[in-house]
Write a protein that holds these residues in place. Structure first.
Motif, PDB file in Angstrom:
ATOM      1  N   LEU A 145      54.610  69.799  23.895  1.00  0.00           N
ATOM      2  CA  LEU A 145      53.907  69.214  25.033  1.00  0.00           C
ATOM      3  C   LEU A 145      53.228  67.900  24.656  1.00  0.00           C
ATOM      4  O   LEU A 145      53.245  66.937  25.430  1.00  0.00           O
ATOM      5  N   VAL A 146      52.623  67.853  23.475  1.00  0.00           N
ATOM      6  CA  VAL A 146      51.935  66.643  23.033  1.00  0.00           C
ATOM      7  C   VAL A 146      52.931  65.498  22.791  1.00  0.00           C
ATOM      8  O   VAL A 146      52.620  64.329  23.029  1.00  0.00           O
ATOM      9  N   LEU A 147      54.142  65.838  22.351  1.00  0.00           N
ATOM     10  CA  LEU A 147      55.154  64.809  22.086  1.00  0.00           C
ATOM     11  C   LEU A 147      55.540  64.065  23.352  1.00  0.00           C
ATOM     12  O   LEU A 147      55.730  62.853  23.334  1.00  0.00           O
ATOM     13  N   GLY A 148      55.695  64.793  24.440  1.00  0.00           N
ATOM     14  CA  GLY A 148      56.119  64.158  25.681  1.00  0.00           C
ATOM     15  C   GLY A 148      57.431  63.415  25.514  1.00  0.00           C
ATOM     16  O   GLY A 148      58.374  63.896  24.877  1.00  0.00           O
TER      17      GLY A 148
ATOM     18  N   PRO B 251      58.992  68.695  29.397  1.00  0.00           N
ATOM     19  CA  PRO B 251      57.846  69.079  30.231  1.00  0.00           C
ATOM     20  C   PRO B 251      57.165  67.870  30.847  1.00  0.00           C
ATOM     21  O   PRO B 251      57.382  66.733  30.415  1.00  0.00           O
ATOM     22  N   PRO B 252      56.321  68.107  31.856  1.00  0.00           N
ATOM     23  CA  PRO B 252      55.554  66.998  32.448  1.00  0.00           C
ATOM     24  C   PRO B 252      54.614  66.379  31.422  1.00  0.00           C
ATOM     25  O   PRO B 252      54.299  66.981  30.388  1.00  0.00           O
ATOM     26  N   ALA B 253      54.161  65.174  31.739  1.00  0.00           N
ATOM     27  CA  ALA B 253      53.298  64.449  30.812  1.00  0.00           C
ATOM     28  C   ALA B 253      51.961  65.162  30.630  1.00  0.00           C
ATOM     29  O   ALA B 253      51.436  65.799  31.542  1.00  0.00           O
ATOM     30  N   VAL B 254      51.424  65.049  29.418  1.00  0.00           N
ATOM     31  CA  VAL B 254      50.077  65.527  29.086  1.00  0.00           C
ATOM     32  C   VAL B 254      49.264  64.309  28.680  1.00  0.00           C
ATOM     33  O   VAL B 254      49.650  63.568  27.776  1.00  0.00           O
ATOM     34  N   THR B 255      48.146  64.090  29.348  1.00  0.00           N
ATOM     35  CA  THR B 255      47.400  62.850  29.142  1.00  0.00           C
ATOM     36  C   THR B 255      46.118  63.022  28.337  1.00  0.00           C
ATOM     37  O   THR B 255      45.520  62.038  27.925  1.00  0.00           O
ATOM     38  N   GLY B 256      45.681  64.251  28.112  1.00  0.00           N
ATOM     39  CA  GLY B 256      44.421  64.461  27.396  1.00  0.00           C
ATOM     40  C   GLY B 256      44.514  65.647  26.462  1.00  0.00           C
ATOM     41  O   GLY B 256      45.521  66.358  26.427  1.00  0.00           O
ATOM     42  N   PRO B 257      43.467  65.893  25.678  1.00  0.00           N
ATOM     43  CA  PRO B 257      43.470  67.039  24.772  1.00  0.00           C
ATOM     44  C   PRO B 257      43.447  68.345  25.546  1.00  0.00           C
ATOM     45  O   PRO B 257      42.914  68.405  26.657  1.00  0.00           O
ATOM     46  N   PRO B 258      44.019  69.399  24.999  1.00  0.00           N
ATOM     47  CA  PRO B 258      44.082  70.673  25.722  1.00  0.00           C
ATOM     48  C   PRO B 258      42.703  71.278  25.935  1.00  0.00           C
ATOM     49  O   PRO B 258      41.765  71.033  25.177  1.00  0.00           O
TER      50      PRO B 258
END
Length: 323
Positions: free
Chosen positions: A97-100, A196-203
């Motif tokens: 997920l972090v890789l995007g 997966p969809p983009a992740v823009t911040g820390p979990p």
């Protein structure tokens, strides 16, 4: 693109030597020596970490960011991370997920072992050799994070530890592995899952995973928000059924804008929609895990909630719909 491979070596079973009077932990360089000729030219970096079964949120995020930094640096065509097998599925999916979109730039492969390095039947050297071969293979670039063990390559979205006592203990039912390592190259077997969809911040770490069962006390669910939970994943049965006794508590959580994701203890494809009479929790507003195993569903909800303070039930539902 660079063809170099980087090994990030944490200290878990894959690195342990346990013969009486000789107990020790191998360095990354020593692991490479055990892996054989495929390790030639690989750069090894030792990484501090808790045991694989007790990783802290800080360590998990640090590992994910370390991998992403290596990918975006452009210095490496592949990155291998050794870790304990217990929580490897969660780590792999968080990294994925972090890789995007950066996943297209390098192969990212996780591996480990269920037996000590000096065990006569140790699986660590072969697993590491397979992972290094996969990391160097252009066919693996763009697949996202994968787990390589026993010659099989499993997508992070699908992989789960089925048997912690066997070297072939990882599985990806109902899809199967995305590839196999054959003669030092990866033979792809099936299309990888969509990115997966983009992740823009820390979990967001305050996400609870609760296994449901017949007769479960609904107060267990009702008390989670009081304990600080920002989101909840319920592990149901079959294709995501949960006891009707929880429906009122689920509704209360949703009304408080706390997302509730319904996963299943059993495998089923993401595209396998629930019949109307089996999707009662979703009809209340709960969110389908889209075929994710409960542990991956928790990681996905953590990532979705990390996209911003405004991310409540509706935004999380939209994010999961795009998985």
């Amino acid at each position: 693109m660079a063809d170099r491979v980087l090994l990030l070596a944490t200290k878990d079973t894959v690195a342990h030597r346990r013969r009486p009077g000789r107990e020790s932990v191998a360095t990354g360089a020593e692991l490479l020596a055990a892996a054989g000729p495929v390790a030639a030219g690989v750069t090894a970096v030792d990484v501090m970490s808790e045991p694989g079964w007790d990783l802290s949120p800080t360590t998990l995020l640090a590992l994910a960011r370390r991998v992403r930094e290596a990918v975006t640096s452009g210095e490496y065509g592949g990155i291998v991370l050794t870790q304990g097998v217990d929580a490897m599925a969660e780590t792999a999916y968080l990294i994925d997920l972090v890789l995007g979109e950066e996943a297209a730039r390098a192969a990212v492969v996780l591996t480990g072992a269920v037996r000590a390095l000096d065990d006569p039947d140790g699986d660590g050297p072969a697993n590491l050799a397979g992972a290094l071969a996969a990391a160097a293979d252009p066919a693996v670039r763009g697949l996202g994070a994968v787990v390589c063990a026993h010659g099989e390559v499993h997508a992070a979205r699908w992989v789960t530890l089925v048997d912690a006592s066997r070297p072939d203990g990882f599985g990806s039912a109902p899809y199967g592995p995305v590839g196999r390592v054959v003669d030092g190259r990866v033979r792809l077997l099936t299309a990888p899952p969509p990115r997966p969809p983009a992740v823009t911040g820390p979990p967001e770490w305050d996400v609870v995973l609760l296994k449901t069962y017949p007769g479960i006390n609904p107060e267990l669910l009702a008390s989670l928000v009081d304990g600080g939970a920002r989101g909840v994943v319920l592990e149901g049965t079959g294709r995501g059924n949960v006891p009707a006794s929880l429906f009122a508590a689920i509704s209360e959580l949703l009304d408080a804008d706390v997302p509730v994701v319904i996963a299943s203890r059993s495998h089923h494809p993401a595209e396998d929609g629930l019949p109307p009479d089996q999707a009662m929790a979703e009809r209340l507003g709960a969110i389908s895990a889209r075929g994710l195993r409960p542990e991956q569903a928790r990681v996905a909800l953590m990532a979705a909630l990390g996209n911003g303070d405004e991310w409540g039930v509706d935004a999380v539902r939209d994010w999961f719909a795009r998985l």
